[in-house]
Scaffold this motif. Structure first.
Motif, short mmCIF file in Angstrom:
data_model
loop_
_atom_site.label_atom_id
_atom_site.label_comp_id
_atom_site.label_asym_id
_atom_site.label_seq_id
_atom_site.Cartn_x
_atom_site.Cartn_y
_atom_site.Cartn_z
N ALA A 212 0.82 -1.21 0.00
CA ALA A 212 0.00 0.00 0.00
C ALA A 212 0.86 1.26 0.00
CB ALA A 212 -0.93 -0.01 1.22
N LEU A 213 2.05 1.18 0.55
CA LEU A 213 2.92 2.34 0.66
C LEU A 213 3.66 2.66 -0.62
CD1 LEU A 213 4.42 1.64 4.21
CD2 LEU A 213 2.44 3.05 3.62
N GLU B 52 -3.92 7.92 -0.52
CA GLU B 52 -4.90 6.84 -0.69
C GLU B 52 -4.73 5.74 0.35
OE1 GLU B 52 -7.38 6.79 -2.93
OE2 GLU B 52 -6.75 8.82 -3.54
N VAL B 53 -3.67 5.83 1.18
CA VAL B 53 -3.38 4.77 2.14
C VAL B 53 -4.29 4.91 3.36
CG1 VAL B 53 -1.63 3.73 3.62
CG2 VAL B 53 -0.99 4.68 1.38
N LEU B 54 -4.93 3.82 3.73
CA LEU B 54 -5.75 3.78 4.94
C LEU B 54 -5.02 3.00 6.02
CD1 LEU B 54 -9.25 2.99 3.36
CD2 LEU B 54 -8.27 5.24 3.90
N GLY B 55 -5.27 3.35 7.25
CA GLY B 55 -4.63 2.67 8.36
C GLY B 55 -5.62 1.82 9.13
N VAL C 117 8.27 -1.95 7.20
CA VAL C 117 7.05 -1.19 6.88
C VAL C 117 7.04 0.13 7.65
CG1 VAL C 117 4.53 -1.22 6.93
CG2 VAL C 117 5.79 -3.33 6.43
N MET C 118 7.53 0.10 8.89
CA MET C 118 7.56 1.32 9.70
C MET C 118 8.48 2.36 9.08
SD MET C 118 8.65 1.85 13.69
CE MET C 118 7.34 0.79 14.28
N PHE C 119 9.68 1.95 8.69
CA PHE C 119 10.62 2.90 8.09
C PHE C 119 10.06 3.48 6.80
CE2 PHE C 119 14.17 0.41 10.35
CZ PHE C 119 14.18 1.30 11.41
N LYS C 120 9.42 2.66 6.01
CA LYS C 120 8.82 3.14 4.77
C LYS C 120 7.69 4.12 5.07
CE LYS C 120 7.81 3.21 0.33
NZ LYS C 120 8.70 3.86 -0.66
N ALA C 121 6.84 3.79 6.06
CA ALA C 121 5.72 4.66 6.40
C ALA C 121 6.22 6.03 6.86
CB ALA C 121 4.86 4.00 7.50
#
Length: 642
Positions: free
Chosen positions: A511-512, A518-521, A545-549
């Motif tokens: 999603a990232l 457009e990304v939902l959490g 995923v955290m670093f990318k977010a």
């Protein structure tokens, strides 16, 4: 006998008649009935009527008693005459004849009366909070708060959770509000922080292998005050679960919260169905992410009915990208007086006004209304010879075509400036879309939703209140889900987190890779009667995923590691999937107590300026304290000595 009391002021009944008892409490009020002095003696548990007549050896001492003196009395329990029984009091069948009285604590002239329902300025109430808390309503609120917390604890234990305590003095960690900083004496120039929430600690508890955690946790945030928020500290039911999905959290929390509201809700209905509404739909339908579902009004997009219409203001608005026209249905609001009132409301909110249409019943006029009459103003007897007859008939048919036939010569018509501008066909299409009828109205706001949505939401609330549509005998809950992970700054265009940055994005890493907006959490709130009670999320436990977010919001990996070292390091060693939430204790009790201000359910609250008027906080530090901490206070401009 005990030195202060044999019974509380709520215990004595007819079964105690004839007993010698000892009571202690405060003088609620004194009544002089011509040689007989009646005192309502009050303690934490209730009120007992005690009295002394002129034959009592204690009469002279009782004459000196004043409101809020703390006293001890010894006396004889007697039954009241049947005509004098007070059914409102548990002790209303008896009274105690005073034989001896001792003053335990005198009271000076009171700055506020405890007995009665007088209103006092908040400054007075907070400065003398210990007196304010003696009042019946405040005693009830504080007991309710204590009982609610005890009930929550029992329910959480029954769900398999254990309570663990997290630190109060910790490191500063951005949570979306300002920290309260605590200077370190042992480490000059460095500061601890009071935790805004146990967020990181509870996640570390999950990494530590504890499956279900909860805590009634104090949280500290340096915020601007509101009626439903404390400016300094608050308490929350904090919880976290390992190996849990979003639905698992909902299924766990719902019976706890519903059970508390059923237990302490005073008989109000508690909804058992809690709908899950997306953040986008909540904004579209209700103008807020904490909707009051007791109000059945749901706003709708009616842009198509105004596009290219004769109402130039809305038609031109719709030529711009990202604009729309939103309608607020108002069943039962179909009068010009109510429409004008709502228009004035919009102007107070800073808008030019609100467009409106209302539908009313009218009678079909006669042909004379359309110009068919003889020289005397009467209907011409020979219709076929009157040149105006055909024209009048055409006008009548046109009149009918613009209205709805209700039968028996009654019709429904749309009224208001908007109806005249957009014409009957568009007006009727709006009415049908909104499901409105005779005696109803609709209000309209237009532009970019971010500019008018909040006002529309408040207008919806006012309409529901004024028209009696909001069901006051009900607690209505809903989960708000699918929050956007990111938002764009309208001025700089920069992307930043819109909610909790530690949430797992729906779709994970994939999603990232697309448009951040457009990304939902996996983020969620619980709303009840227009208030946010719970906020939570399924956490992002994967470092990649955290670093990318965070990178999408402009935070480099090194910055994330430096700002959240404990979490980053812990997630290197087998973190489980986990999620949880936090429920505001103060706000829950405020709803259950039917109070509008959160300070009514907090024992020692701050005022609107974050001041403790009773304790005198915040205070100036002494020079000795500053030297010990190696700190210097820089005076504000204009202060003496600046």
């Amino acid at each position: 006998m005990h030195p202060f009391r044999s019974h509380t002021c709520a215990e004595l009944t007819k079964a105690n008649v004839g007993e010698t008892v000892r009571l202690s409490g405060w003088v609620n009020r004194v009544r002089d009935h011509g040689g007989v002095l009646f005192i309502d003696l009050r303690d934490h548990y209730g009120v007992t009527q005690v009295l002394a007549d002129s034959d009592s050896p204690a009469f002279a001492a009782v004459e000196k008693l004043r409101s809020e003196w703390c006293i001890r009395i010894d006396g004889l329990v007697k039954a009241r005459d049947e005509s004098l029984v007070n059914p409102k009091l548990p002790t209303g069948e008896i009274e105690v004849f005073i034989r001896e009285v001792e003053v335990l604590g005198q009271a000076e002239e009171l700055p506020l009366m405890v007995f009665g329902d007088q209103d006092y300025p908040e400054e007075t109430r907070l400065r003398y909070r210990y007196l304010d808390l003696r009042r019946d309503s405040m005693q009830a609120n504080m007991k309710l708060r204590s009982d609610v917390v005890a009930s929550i604890r029992r329910r959480m234990w029954d769900k398999g959770f254990r309570e663990y305590q997290t630190p109060i003095i910790t490191a500063s960690s951005p949570e979306g509000a300002r920290d309260f900083l605590v200077p370190s004496r042992l480490h000059p120039g460095r500061f601890y922080a009071l935790p805004q929430a146990p967020q990181i600690f509870k996640q570390l508890i999950m990494v530590s292998g504890f499956d279900r955690y909860f805590q009634i946790a104090p949280c500290f945030r340096d915020e601007d005050p509101r009626a439903d928020r404390s400016p300094t500290d608050f308490y929350q039911l904090d919880m976290e679960m390992s190996f849990a999905t979003q639905q698992d959290v909902f299924d766990t929390v719902q019976p706890v919260i519903a059970g508390v509201f059923e237990e302490f809700g005073g008989g109000h209905r508690v909804d058992q169905h809690w709908p899950q509404i997306s953040y986008a739909d909540a904004a579209r339908w209700y103008g807020t992410d904490k909707p009051d579902l007791r109000n059945p009004i749901r706003m709708q997009d009616v842009s198509e009915h105004f596009r290219g219409s004769g109402f130039a203001i809305f038609a031109k608005l719709l030529e711009q990208d990202g604009t729309e026209i939103r309608a607020i249905p108002a069943p039962g609001g179909g009068s010009r007086k109510f429409c004008d009132r709502m228009n004035a409301f919009a102007q107070k909110e800073g808008l030019p006004g609100m467009g409106y249409i209302f539908w009313r019943e009218v009678e079909q006029p006669g042909l004379d209304f359309f110009g068919f009459a003889d020289d005397d103003g009467d209907i011409a007897p020979d219709q076929s010879t009157n040149a105006h007859y055909g024209r009048a008939l055409e006008r009548l048919e046109q009149w009918k075509s613009e209205r709805i036939d209700l039968g028996n010569g009654h019709w429904m018509e749309a009224a208001g400036p908007l109806a005249k501008n957009i014409g009957p066909e568009r007006t009727e299409a709006i009415r049908q879309q909104l499901g409105l009828g005779k005696g109803d109205a609709a209000f309209f706001l237009g532009g970019k939703p971010s500019a008018f949505e909040a006002v529309a939401g408040r207008a919806r609330n006012v309409i529901g209140e004024e028209l009696g549509l909001t069901d006051k005998d009900r607690f209505a809950f809903c989960w708000i889900v699918d929050f956007p992970m990111y938002e764009k700054d309208p001025e700089t265009g920069a992307i930043d987190f819109s909610h909790n940055p530690f949430s797992m994005p729906q779709g994970g890493m994939a999603a990232l890779e697309g448009d951040p907006l457009e990304v939902l959490g996996y983020q969620y709130d619980l709303a009840c009667n227009g208030y946010e009670l719970i906020s939570g999320a399924i956490r992002n436990h994967r470092l990649d995923v955290m670093f990318k977010a965070f990178s999408l919001a402009g935070y480099a990996e090194d910055e994330v590691r430096s700002r959240f070292p404990s979490l980053v390091n812990a997630f290197r060693f087998g973190p489980p999937p986990h999620g949880g939430c936090a429920a505001g204790i103060d706000r829950i009790v405020m709803l259950l107590a039917d109070e509008m201000n959160i300070r009514e359910v907090i024992m020692f609250p701050m005022n609107q300026r974050a001041e403790d008027l009773m304790m005198g906080a915040p205070t100036l530090p002494t020079n000795e304290q500053l030297r010990e901490l190696r700190l210097r206070v820089i005076p504000e401009e204009g202060d003496e000595g600046a």
